[in-house]
Design an enzyme around this catalytic site. Structure first.
Site, short mmCIF file in Angstrom:
data_model
loop_
_atom_site.label_atom_id
_atom_site.label_comp_id
_atom_site.label_asym_id
_atom_site.label_seq_id
_atom_site.Cartn_x
_atom_site.Cartn_y
_atom_site.Cartn_z
N SER A 326 -4.71 1.27 -5.06
CA SER A 326 -5.61 2.34 -4.64
C SER A 326 -6.74 1.89 -3.74
O SER A 326 -7.52 2.72 -3.27
CB SER A 326 -6.20 3.03 -5.88
OG SER A 326 -5.18 3.65 -6.64
N ASP A 365 0.74 10.33 -12.04
CA ASP A 365 -0.64 9.97 -11.80
C ASP A 365 -1.04 8.96 -12.87
O ASP A 365 -0.46 8.91 -13.96
CB ASP A 365 -1.53 11.21 -11.91
CG ASP A 365 -2.96 10.94 -11.47
OD1 ASP A 365 -3.15 10.55 -10.30
OD2 ASP A 365 -3.88 11.07 -12.29
N HIS A 371 -5.72 15.48 -13.11
CA HIS A 371 -7.14 15.67 -12.82
C HIS A 371 -7.50 17.13 -12.57
O HIS A 371 -8.67 17.44 -12.30
CB HIS A 371 -7.54 14.85 -11.59
CG HIS A 371 -7.52 13.37 -11.82
ND1 HIS A 371 -6.38 12.62 -11.65
CD2 HIS A 371 -8.50 12.50 -12.21
CE1 HIS A 371 -6.65 11.33 -11.91
NE2 HIS A 371 -7.93 11.23 -12.25
#
Length: 628
Positions: A326, A365, A371
């Site tokens: 990320s 995820d 989220h």
């Protein structure tokens, strides 16, 4: 008595006189020839025979130049030269090599490794009358024993030479590199004249890249010797030109702190000064003692380093190629906004998984429950994978490759860092050439979160972060700060080739930096605990790189995974937010969480540089100006 029996004295006298004249003529002719030859030797060919005589009596010896010293940005000595006494042999002057070596073994402690190394050097191609070292670091007692038996050892000398020494060996080994004995391959490519008296050459790192600058120019001396080749006196000397001393951007305090923060864990930390591109720290842990390699490391010691599971010889900062995870999301956010693949206000629903097709594979995820509704800034702050899955699919590999390459991925973008790897920035052509397969949409999905084929080094991650901190302006990473001589840095450093990244909307840079600041200071930022109570605002991005792949519905349980198969912990960031003074990339191999393991390391680096070291530098510079 018959007349014929009487002597003819007159005839005999005449015969004697003729013979005498002939002999005298012959003697004078011979004397004339001797005088003529003497005249030719003493007068006509005087210079020739004087030179030949001097060659037997006078020899020209090369004098190696002192190697240039290396300092950090604060004047701390990183590489120096220290005198070492060694016993050397000149094979051409040794009568019986076996007997001489046997005698030396009686006088000195010569290990089998030293003997094997000497035999190898004896068989290798070398310069005529080159001294071959047998053993280094002689003690005073050993030097005295050799002096007593010197008359029994023709061709054997006790030589004093300056040998490279690294006072902070393990801290700087991977950045500075080291010097070593010149080998056969190097002997073929170096200048035989300038290296006539030199036994050492840079093997890696700064020592190798700036070899020409650090080496200097050879000197010469005419010495008078006796029949055994012993030096009696120096008749004439031309001093060598020492190598240039150089100063690096590296800060030894920050380098020491980086090693301390990793605390023996396998990993790397790279810190860059964004305004100059100067490498403030280049740490790879574990390290090794570079001094072991200068005069020749033993077989057992080298085998121990080579076979260690922790790979101390491997430079993780420059050559470690890891999935960036990320940590590339801020760069991809810039790419998505500039290419039109997304907008600042676009929101998506994150259920915890992503599918290209309704019945297709699910990409998960990191947060199992998802989220919920998130926009781009939320996705960077919370590291929402689903948003970047969708954006990567929208951009495609060509667009991602175009933008990421501008940040320095897929190339060695440094100016003077020897041995840096290029990582891997995949493309359609690359996959077809290497795997004989087309690029699939699923490959773009993986690339959207820095997984799949993509690989990057810690140095590349720090470089890309520095470019982002500079709002797209490039300052290629470099180690050299100044040369303490007549040559300027611009003369020595390679020419910079990277152009600033031009975006359609320059405000995109500020948006990306603000999104990274939310990671550290936002209510839901993945590293909010690390950014808490900071005296300045910082920008960062956490990351996690998988070491092995999971099945589609398999959950990751760190406790059940062997330590060396756990995820790598990554972090990139810069600080302060509005006036970046330092950009950092951290990777802790098998460290697990980027926010829990790597981010605190970066915060400590930020605090040390911004709140302590840079202020000390400013005060020191102010004091120097006052004195001047």
């Amino acid at each position: 008595m018959p007349w014929g029996e009487f002597k003819d004295t007159v005839a005999e006298r005449r015969l004697f006189q003729r013979r005498t004249v002939v002999m005298l003529v012959l003697v004078f002719v011979m004397l004339g020839l001797l005088v003529a030859r003497m005249y030719q030797l003493q007068v006509v060919e005087h210079d020739v025979y004087t030179t030949l005589s001097d060659k037997n009596r006078v020899q020209v010896q090369s004098v190696s130049p002192p190697r240039g010293l290396i300092y950090d940005r604060n004047g701390e000595l990183l590489a120096e030269n220290r005198p070492v006494f060694s016993v050397t042999l000149v094979p051409e002057r040794v009568g019986n090599m076996d007997e001489t070596l046997a005698k030396l073994q009686q006088l000195l402690e010569v290990s089998e490794e030293d003997m094997e190394r000497f035999q190898r050097r004896l068989e290798e191609r070398r310069r005529p009358f080159q001294e071959l070292p047998l053993r280094y670091d002689l003690t005073e007692q050993e030097i005295a024993r050799l002096a007593v038996h010197r008359h029994e050892l023709p061709g054997v000398e006790v030589a004093a030479e300056l040998v490279r020494y690294y006072p902070h060996s393990e801290l700087t080994a991977h950045a500075l590199g080291y010097v070593g004995r010149i080998n056969r391959q190097e002997l073929q490519r170096i200048d035989p004249v300038n290296y006539a008296g030199t036994n050492y050459i840079g093997k890696s790192g700064v020592e190798r890249f700036y070899e020409e600058l650090l080496h200097g120019e050879v000197g010469y001396q005419h010495v008078e010797t006796n029949a055994r080749g012993r030096t009696l006196r120096v008749l004439e000397r031309q001093n060598p030109v020492p190598g240039e001393n150089i100063e690096l951007h590296m800060d030894l305090r920050l380098q020491r702190l980086a090693h301390k923060l990793l605390d023996g864990r396998r990993g790397a930390i790279v810190a860059i000064e964004p305004s100059t591109g100067g490498l403030l720290a280049l740490a790879s842990v574990p390290g090794f003692d570079a001094n072991l390699f200068v005069t020749g490391i033993g077989v057992d010691a080298y085998r121990e380093l080579r076979d260690s599971l922790d790979k101390p010889l491997f430079n993780r900062a420059l050559r470690g190629q890891y999935p960036p995870g990320s940590t590339i999301k801020p760069m991809l956010a810039v790419a998505g906004l500039d290419s039109g693949a997304t907008t600042r206000d676009k929101t998506i629903w994150d259920p915890g998984y992503f599918q290209l097709k309704n019945s297709g594979r699910r990409w998960r995820d990191w947060k199992r429950s998802g989220h919920g509704w998130v926009d781009l800034k939320d996705s960077v702050a919370q590291s929402c994978d689903i948003y970047f899955y969708e954006m990567a699919t929208e951009m495609g590999v060509d667009t991602m490759h175009h933008y990421l390459s501008q940040f320095g991925f897929g190339e060695d973008a440094t100016l003077d860092v020897s041995g840096a790897m290029s990582g891997l920035l995949p493309s359609r052509d690359w996959k077809r050439a290497v795997h004989s397969q087309p690029w699939y949409p699923g490959d773009s999905v993986n690339m959207g979160i820095g997984q799949g084929f993509m690989l990057a080094t810690p140095l590349q991650l720090a470089t890309a972060t520095s470019v982002l901190a500079n709002r797209g302006n490039w300052a290629e990473p470099r180690l050299l700060k100044s040369v303490q001589g007549d040559r300027s840095v611009d003369e020595v450093l390679p020419e910079a080739t990277h152009q600033s990244i031009s975006l359609k909307d320059p405000d995109t840079w500020a948006f990306a930096a603000d999104a990274m600041a939310e990671v550290m200071h936002g209510a839901k930022g993945t590293a909010r605990r690390v950014g808490r109570n900071a005296a300045y605002r910082m920008a960062g991005k956490t990351g996690t790189a998988q070491v092995f792949s999971l099945a589609e519905d398999e959950e990751y349980d760190e406790e059940e995974v062997r330590e060396r198969l756990r995820d790598h912990a990554l972090f990139v960031g810069f600080a302060p937010l509005d006036n970046p003074q330092i950009a950092v990339a951290v990777i802790v191999e098998n460290g697990g969480s980027g926010s829990g393991t790597a981010a605190p390391v970066a915060r400590a680096m930020f605090d040390a540089w911004i709140l302590e070291y840079s202020q000390q530098e400013s005060l020191a510079a102010l004091g120097q100006e006052t004195n001047n």
